[in-house]
Design a protein around this motif. Sequence first.
Motif, PDB file in Angstrom:
ATOM      1  N   ASP A 345       0.842  -1.094   0.076  1.00  0.00           N
ATOM      2  CA  ASP A 345      -0.074  -0.087  -0.005  1.00  0.00           C
ATOM      3  C   ASP A 345       0.817   1.205  -0.060  1.00  0.00           C
ATOM      4  O   ASP A 345       0.270   2.439  -0.251  1.00  0.00           O
ATOM      5  CB  ASP A 345      -1.122   0.014   1.424  1.00  0.00           C
ATOM      6  N   ASP A 348       0.719   2.908  -3.189  1.00  0.00           N
ATOM      7  CA  ASP A 348      -0.783   3.421  -3.806  1.00  0.00           C
ATOM      8  C   ASP A 348      -0.409   4.728  -4.623  1.00  0.00           C
ATOM      9  O   ASP A 348      -1.198   4.890  -5.505  1.00  0.00           O
ATOM     10  CB  ASP A 348      -1.652   3.541  -2.800  1.00  0.00           C
ATOM     11  N   ILE A 386      -5.210  -1.727  -6.006  1.00  0.00           N
ATOM     12  CA  ILE A 386      -4.901  -0.099  -5.915  1.00  0.00           C
ATOM     13  C   ILE A 386      -6.239   0.253  -5.567  1.00  0.00           C
ATOM     14  O   ILE A 386      -6.630   1.501  -5.430  1.00  0.00           O
ATOM     15  CB  ILE A 386      -4.295   0.385  -7.200  1.00  0.00           C
TER      16      ILE A 386
END
Length: 844
Positions: A345, A348, A386
């Motif tokens: 993450d 992202d 995503i």
Amino acid sequence: MASTGRRRRRPQAPFYQPTGQQDAEAIQERVLGDARAAVRSLSTSRPFTPADRSRGLFGISRAAAGGGGDGSDDRSMPSLATTTATTPRDSRPASAFPMGRKQFLSALPESDDIPKAPVSKLPPLPARSDTGSLTLPSTPRRRCQSGVHGDRLDDEARTGEDTDEQIFAPPSAARERKRSLPAPPSTPRSGSGGSGRPGLRRSFSSSDKPASVTARPPPSPSTGAQSGQRTHRRSSSAGKTRVSTAQGIDSALWQQVESLLEHVTSETETVAMQGILQQLYDILSENTVRSGRKKSSILRCLFKLLDHSDALLLLRVARVVLLISRAGQTFANACKLLFKLSRSDKNDALFRENKIAEQLVHIIGHTVWKENTDALVYCCGTLKNISLDESTQEQIAAARGIETLSALLTAVAEDEQAASADNAAHLLVQLTAALRNLAVNSQHKKAFLRARTIQGLCVLLRPFAAHAELQLNISRILSKLTLTSACRDALCESTTVVEELFHLAVRHNKHTALITRLYFVLGNLTASHQDNRVALFNASHQSRDLVEQLEVLYEADCKANSISSGKARPKASPKETEDAIIKLVRVIANVCIGPEFGPLVASNASCTRVLLLLLESKTVQDSPELIVNAVGTLNNMSFYAHEDNAVIARQTEVCELIFPLMLERNTDVVIEAARVFGNFTQQSEVREWLVTKRAGPLLNTLLGHENRELVYTVCGILVNMMSDAAHRPLLQSEGGVANMLEALAQCLGTDWQLAGLACKALWNFGEGASVSPQEWYGAEECDGLIELLHEGLALGEEALEEQSASSRLWDEDFAPVAEALLDRLDPESDDDLQPIEAVDPNPE
């Protein structure tokens, strides 16, 4: 007071006094005709779905027999380098795998970058001509009609014997790696070139941004021979055909590309390299490389960067590769690289800033899924990861990602052979997982409706019924979308959807996470649609299968809480099992709403038994939602007063379990418990039971509760209690009349149903009194009641001309009983009005 102009109607019997068993028509009118009917649908919270932080292809959402997952994620699976066809799971694409320079180069012809395999035997020399020169065997030149971004070579790239098989055979090490990899799709490899670094001096033709995988017409050989330049025809935006000379443009652009590629070295700083890749992307996004050799030369330079650890640099490498390659293993590897980066993450923001989502949506919309299934699996898997980021969700939606994914879903669903292909199911799992994330945002529901996503999901229910993981994703999407009526209507376009959802729940009754969501969707569909209730009643063999599934879940709950000894604890947690029970109990409660078959459900002794066992084993503190739904179901079942009603047959036991709930702080629990007593107090035995429990002070206190729905229900109980002359003193104790007047004063003009019900209780309270109203009600209370009745009648008369819903309720629910009560309390206020025949004492 001036006359209202209405004739007062005096009831001849207490309101709501039981008149014996009613026919089905009367029951149906009571059930469906009143918004506050005793039988009603129940509400419940949407099942909680935690985000898959592992971000694998088959992470915590993996189907398992006991719950939402099997306790592992794909990080524990073998890598691509070691997966073999002998393991039961290896047919599924892996989430963890090495993805560096060697993996990409193994899909290209060999070069100096990879050690060559030892050659054991040289091929024979070609025959020598009479002139002393070598005669090369004639090889027909093949034209490649690949896509705009295809990997196959065109005429300019292939000359003589320069084929992958003859000059660029993979080395033995690469062959060994390929044996250990899952078999790639049967697509051409991504290019060809010389044995050293390919030349950079050939031209490539420009075109508009790639929008499809349709090949352009090949250039005319005669034109190129005459002018020394490659020319081709293309259509302009005006629809006219024009001849474009690509040599000058190609040369200029290629010089820019060459200049950039010369700086792609290990000595170049990372930041500078990121800038070079951005420039390269800007050029190639506007101009398409057609030459296979040039594609190969660009790719080889890019692949030198794949051993870097910088996420942004790798992201931009993959982005450029996807501009050049749209088929074959190179295409798949680029999608794998993006997927690998998307698993963190922390990346992202990089995906969002570089607008990777838009590029992936475009690729998905212009790729034939049957020919590139493996690549699309990782492409959709990347979108799934995503899309956990809210800002990226907006990018996907703005790029028409919901419509594009839905179109792919429909294409796979309509393919008759897709259900038997494992890779199709793998693709659908990733695709539906991405849609599941996008469905969280309620603003996207219009896009789901436009794209007919719901109808496409319905098509997948039957052919993929055995694929629990796919069905779990579908159920998660539907559990989000069916919260709105428009989406429920779209789902109901399929006449068999209720039946198919229920059969899925029976088939996967050990998969707790799946059945929880299936029952939640069924609860949404049966909450307000009578046709759906009928369909579920028939599909479940008159609800018998529903009750059987409830028994199965109760036994599983006992095991999960270690109530049953000597057996291993199941994989599903106690809370997961309890959540499934809550959703199923709600479905049963909704089925009871149907007056045609509600009595049949109420006569099921097994259902009553399990509900009572749940009330015995659970507490409001630990399981408030389960208690609310269990009591609400008992309320719906107890509504039907017939001889075979299993709840009424055990009404004393039910009362013992439910009466303590009236003392709880949880208002929802108290309301549902009060509703049960609203049905039960039609029986004289229950009224007597409440008197022995000294329920009068409790009921009088609840009249002052701030929740109007609870006050309404308590008034209904008191209406029934006051129908017995012996129980009327209950309202005189603890200031009951004053509390009733306070409730009446607060609802005048805003809740005519509650005002009418309070008047009915007061009417029954004064029925047959041997003293004057002032003595029976109390002098102060009597005067206050007369004043409130005048006020209520005046308010309604003023609003009656509006013909609104409120005025209708005033005319039907409040005015008749208020006028009759006013006539009893103050008979001389309108001597000219005479009583007429009595209305039905049981209007509902």
